[in-house]
Design an enzyme around this catalytic site. Structure first.
Site, PDB file in Angstrom:
ATOM      1  N   GLY A  96      -8.862  10.077   8.707  1.00 34.06           N
ATOM      2  CA  GLY A  96      -9.311  10.270  10.078  1.00 34.06           C
ATOM      3  C   GLY A  96     -10.363  11.338  10.278  1.00 34.06           C
ATOM      4  O   GLY A  96     -10.801  11.571  11.404  1.00 34.06           O
ATOM      5  N   ALA A 135      -9.827   6.036   3.361  1.00 41.47           N
ATOM      6  CA  ALA A 135      -9.748   7.238   4.200  1.00 41.47           C
ATOM      7  C   ALA A 135     -10.988   8.115   4.115  1.00 41.47           C
ATOM      8  O   ALA A 135     -11.588   8.280   3.050  1.00 41.47           O
ATOM      9  CB  ALA A 135      -8.522   8.080   3.854  1.00 41.47           C
ATOM     10  N   GLY A 136     -11.350   8.667   5.261  1.00 42.07           N
ATOM     11  CA  GLY A 136     -12.393   9.675   5.342  1.00 42.07           C
ATOM     12  C   GLY A 136     -13.777   9.203   5.728  1.00 42.07           C
ATOM     13  O   GLY A 136     -14.652  10.016   6.016  1.00 42.07           O
ATOM     14  N   LYS A 186       0.882  -1.175   0.000  1.00 42.39           N
ATOM     15  CA  LYS A 186       0.000   0.000   0.000  1.00 42.39           C
ATOM     16  C   LYS A 186       0.915   1.219   0.000  1.00 42.39           C
ATOM     17  O   LYS A 186       1.572   1.515   0.995  1.00 42.39           O
ATOM     18  CB  LYS A 186      -0.914   0.002   1.221  1.00 42.39           C
ATOM     19  N   ASN A 196      -9.942   2.463   9.198  1.00 44.87           N
ATOM     20  CA  ASN A 196      -9.110   2.322  10.387  1.00 44.87           C
ATOM     21  C   ASN A 196      -9.708   3.146  11.529  1.00 44.87           C
ATOM     22  O   ASN A 196     -10.314   2.608  12.448  1.00 44.87           O
ATOM     23  CB  ASN A 196      -7.667   2.728  10.110  1.00 44.87           C
ATOM     24  N   SER A 197      -9.595   4.464  11.440  1.00 45.40           N
ATOM     25  CA  SER A 197     -10.048   5.332  12.530  1.00 45.40           C
ATOM     26  C   SER A 197     -11.518   5.119  12.879  1.00 45.40           C
ATOM     27  O   SER A 197     -11.883   5.111  14.061  1.00 45.40           O
ATOM     28  CB  SER A 197      -9.826   6.805  12.161  1.00 45.40           C
TER      29      SER A 197
END
EC number: 2.8.1.10
Length: 259
Positions: free
Chosen positions: A156, A183-184, A95, A205-206
């Site tokens: 995040g 992301a986001g 990645k 993730n977050s």
């Protein structure tokens, strides 16, 4: 069932392994979601001895590892990190992350394309973290990337899809490439929306790691991803500006007149 990098998969949800309250909670979240691909930072694995438990836990999970180049800001850093990851994790998957701005964590498009070109030539299956910019994505595809990982919003932020038009355009312009939103996203509904648009998968993730209950949230996202994909495959009806009766009037003893 779908395939990526020559691997057959059932789950279309990928999870990151950072920021969880504990390694065990991370493991439980991965299992609850039925995830088959997890991302891991090489830099964490090269940190002091205390991280051995984390690494042992990762190896115990029935998942494919996708190492990343998080923390890199140049072609040289990213390429060297990718090479080290191939040796450490025994995988040609990488990645590719090259950050160009520390405030927004927006990827550096110029370094990203250059690094991707080098790594593809060296036999890597490159998963580039990029923005939704069409020209950047085209350059990455031209460099040999079969997978694109555009963001929905800054890492995040949890803001969801900030540029639906651009993301939809990517899906239309790259029908043969695997597109994974990276992301986001902050809510399961964000993930469902992405999958309804025809994206192949979602990486989180977050949104999971920082939730009040990561295990429950992971399971919720897994269901949202599955539901969104089924909606896309089922062929959703188009939105209308006026009502359309669902009950036929044939055989009715009256007619509805327009006002």
């Amino acid at each position: 069932m779908w395939a990526i990098g020559g691997v057959q998969l059932n789950s279309r949800l990928l999870l990151g392994t950072a920021q969880y309250p504990s390694p065990q909670l991370m493991s439980d979240a991965v299992k609850a979601a039925g995830v088959e691909i997890i991302t891991v930072s090489l830099r964490r694995q090269l940190s002091p001895q205390k991280e051995n438990y984390f690494w042992d836990l990762l190896r115990s999970l029935p998942c494919h590892l996708l190492p990343n180049t998080a923390g890199c800001s140049s072609v040289k850093e990213a390429v060297n990190t990718a090479r080290a990851a191939r040796e450490l994790f025994n995988t040609h998957w990488i990645k590719l992350e090259i950050i160009g701005d520390e405030y927004t964590l927006q990827p550096n498009p110029f370094e990203l394309v250059n690094a991707a070109t080098i790594l593809v030539k060296e036999g890597f299956e490159v998963f580039p973290y990029c923005t939704e910019d069409l020209i950047l994505c085209q350059r990455l595809v031209d460099a040999g990337c079969r997978v694109l990982m555009p963001w929905a919003a800054p890492i995040g932020s949890g803001r969801g899809l900030m540029n639906t038009y651009a993301l939809q355009l990517l899906r239309e312009r790259f029908p043969k490439n695997i597109l994974i939103i990276d992301a986001g996203l902050g809510r399961p509904s964000h993930a469902a929306q992405v999958m309804e648009m025809g994206f192949d998968a979602v990486l989180l993730n977050s949104a999971v790691a920082l939730a009040m209950d990561p295990v429950v949230m992971a399971a919720g996202f897994a269901k949202a991803v599955e539901g969104g994909r089924l909606g896309y495959e089922g062929g959703m009806i188009k939105a209308r500006n006026v009502a359309k009766a669902t009950t036929p009037l044939i055989g009715k003893p009256f007619l509805i007149e327009k006002p």
